[in-house]
Design a protein around this motif. Structure first.
Motif, mmCIF file in Angstrom:
data_model
loop_
_atom_site.group_PDB
_atom_site.id
_atom_site.type_symbol
_atom_site.label_atom_id
_atom_site.label_comp_id
_atom_site.label_asym_id
_atom_site.label_seq_id
_atom_site.Cartn_x
_atom_site.Cartn_y
_atom_site.Cartn_z
ATOM 1 N N LEU A 13 0.853 -1.181 0.000
ATOM 2 C CA LEU A 13 0.000 0.000 0.000
ATOM 3 C C LEU A 13 0.891 1.234 0.000
ATOM 4 O O LEU A 13 1.775 1.369 0.850
ATOM 5 N N VAL A 14 0.675 2.121 -0.961
ATOM 6 C CA VAL A 14 1.419 3.380 -1.047
ATOM 7 C C VAL A 14 0.474 4.510 -0.664
ATOM 8 O O VAL A 14 -0.614 4.638 -1.234
ATOM 9 N N LEU A 15 0.887 5.338 0.288
ATOM 10 C CA LEU A 15 0.034 6.402 0.825
ATOM 11 C C LEU A 15 0.662 7.764 0.550
ATOM 12 O O LEU A 15 1.811 8.021 0.945
ATOM 13 N N GLN A 27 -0.756 7.706 9.830
ATOM 14 C CA GLN A 27 -0.349 6.802 10.901
ATOM 15 C C GLN A 27 -1.484 5.908 11.401
ATOM 16 O O GLN A 27 -1.274 4.721 11.717
ATOM 17 N N ASP A 28 -2.692 6.425 11.467
ATOM 18 C CA ASP A 28 -3.804 5.602 11.956
ATOM 19 C C ASP A 28 -4.350 4.675 10.877
ATOM 20 O O ASP A 28 -5.011 3.684 11.203
ATOM 21 N N VAL A 29 -4.102 4.987 9.622
ATOM 22 C CA VAL A 29 -4.505 4.096 8.537
ATOM 23 C C VAL A 29 -3.564 2.896 8.478
ATOM 24 O O VAL A 29 -3.998 1.743 8.398
ATOM 25 N N VAL A 30 -2.259 3.150 8.547
ATOM 26 C CA VAL A 30 -1.303 2.042 8.441
ATOM 27 C C VAL A 30 -1.377 1.117 9.648
ATOM 28 O O VAL A 30 -1.035 -0.075 9.555
ATOM 29 N N VAL A 216 -10.532 13.051 5.685
ATOM 30 C CA VAL A 216 -11.176 11.857 6.245
ATOM 31 C C VAL A 216 -10.149 10.866 6.784
ATOM 32 O O VAL A 216 -10.422 10.147 7.757
ATOM 33 N N HIS A 217 -8.963 10.804 6.201
ATOM 34 C CA HIS A 217 -7.936 9.866 6.661
ATOM 35 C C HIS A 217 -7.440 10.193 8.065
ATOM 36 O O HIS A 217 -6.892 9.333 8.745
ATOM 37 N N VAL A 218 -7.639 11.440 8.492
ATOM 38 C CA VAL A 218 -7.291 11.848 9.857
ATOM 39 C C VAL A 218 -8.531 11.868 10.737
ATOM 40 O O VAL A 218 -8.501 11.420 11.891
ATOM 41 N N GLU A 219 -9.634 12.368 10.196
ATOM 42 C CA GLU A 219 -10.883 12.452 10.957
ATOM 43 C C GLU A 219 -11.463 11.072 11.258
ATOM 44 O O GLU A 219 -11.962 10.817 12.348
ATOM 45 N N PRO A 221 -10.004 7.520 10.116
ATOM 46 C CA PRO A 221 -9.145 6.580 9.396
ATOM 47 C C PRO A 221 -9.791 5.217 9.180
ATOM 48 O O PRO A 221 -9.488 4.537 8.195
ATOM 49 N N SER A 222 -10.684 4.820 10.075
ATOM 50 C CA SER A 222 -11.352 3.527 9.912
ATOM 51 C C SER A 222 -12.209 3.502 8.650
ATOM 52 O O SER A 222 -12.418 2.430 8.060
#
Length: 233
Positions: A13-15, A27-30, A216-219, A221-222
């Motif tokens: 996965l590349v972010l 960080q919360d996605v990975v 959304v990735h910070v707000e 991440p789930s």
């Protein structure tokens, strides 16, 4: 050239973060990703080097050098989403299987482009303390940052190279047409920069994250990890 965080084992996965941010925003996605991941600071951001000129192609070329020669899912936010679509073209030697663009601003007025160009011509503001610079960098990125500043003559400044604001208007239709990957466009329900009706002009069924805004990735991440799990099935 690039500062890159890496971790995990398995599917890659590349972010790619948005303008003004750094790879730390993922960080919360990975933390919930079951495979391998890489999250660079884009050129001109955070702990990475700068470019002489910022274009989507130049950004993609720099990122491509850090991606292993294996199939990858690419998720990019805002500016990073456009860079991800450029990588999905295959022009940079990266094998992208799925490209997810989150919160991409797909329509730009002449006034907005002129404002961005004006920002690109301004020098970075220097602050007396690191905390002040962190506050400024976080405000520009729209998310909290720890690694978005650097020490300069006279104090501290956001690490963002202001010239990156001049990257211009993305040719979204052309990038999607050129993509060799499955393309997904997504945005928060309340994202003013990426309205659903504009995304529908590019893809039949954009993904909408209920209650979320631009980051959304910070707000939430789930929400992103749930989308990735769905795409993997």
């Amino acid at each position: 050239m690039l500062h890159v965080e890496r971790g995990g084992n398995g599917p890659l996965l590349v972010l790619l973060h948005g303008l003004g941010a750094t790879g730390e925003v993922w960080q919360d996605v990975v933390a919930a990703w079951p495979g391998r991941w890489i999250a660079p600071d884009l050129p001109g951001h955070g702990r990475s080097g700068r470019l002489e000129r910022y274009t989507f192609g130049a950004l993609a070329a720099a990122v491509a050098e850090e991606i292993p020669n294996e199939p990858a899912t690419v998720v990019g936010h805002s500016l990073g989403g456009v860079v991800g679509l450029a990588l999905a073209s295959g022009w940079f030697g990266v094998e992208v299987t799925t490209a997810v663009g989150v919160g991409i601003k797909v329509q730009w007025s002449d006034e907005e482009l002129a404002k961005a160009a004006a920002l690109a011509g301004k020098p970075a503001k220097v602050f007396e303390t690191k905390d002040e610079a962190v506050e400024r960098a976080s405000k520009m990125a729209g998310v909290p940052l720890r690694h978005g500043v650097s020490e300069v003559d006279g104090g501290w400044a956001p690490a963002l190279d202001m010239r990156a604001f001049g990257v211009g208007r993305p040719d979204m239709a052309g990038l999607i047409m050129a993509s060799q990957a499955h393309v997904v466009l997504a945005a928060g329900e309340n994202d003013p920069m990426s309205p659903q009706e504009q995304l529908r002009e590019l893809v039949p069924e954009p993904v909408v994250f209920p209650g979320a805004g631009h980051n959304v990735h910070v707000e939430s991440p789930s929400s992103v990890t749930a989308l990735l799990a769905q795409l993997a099935t």
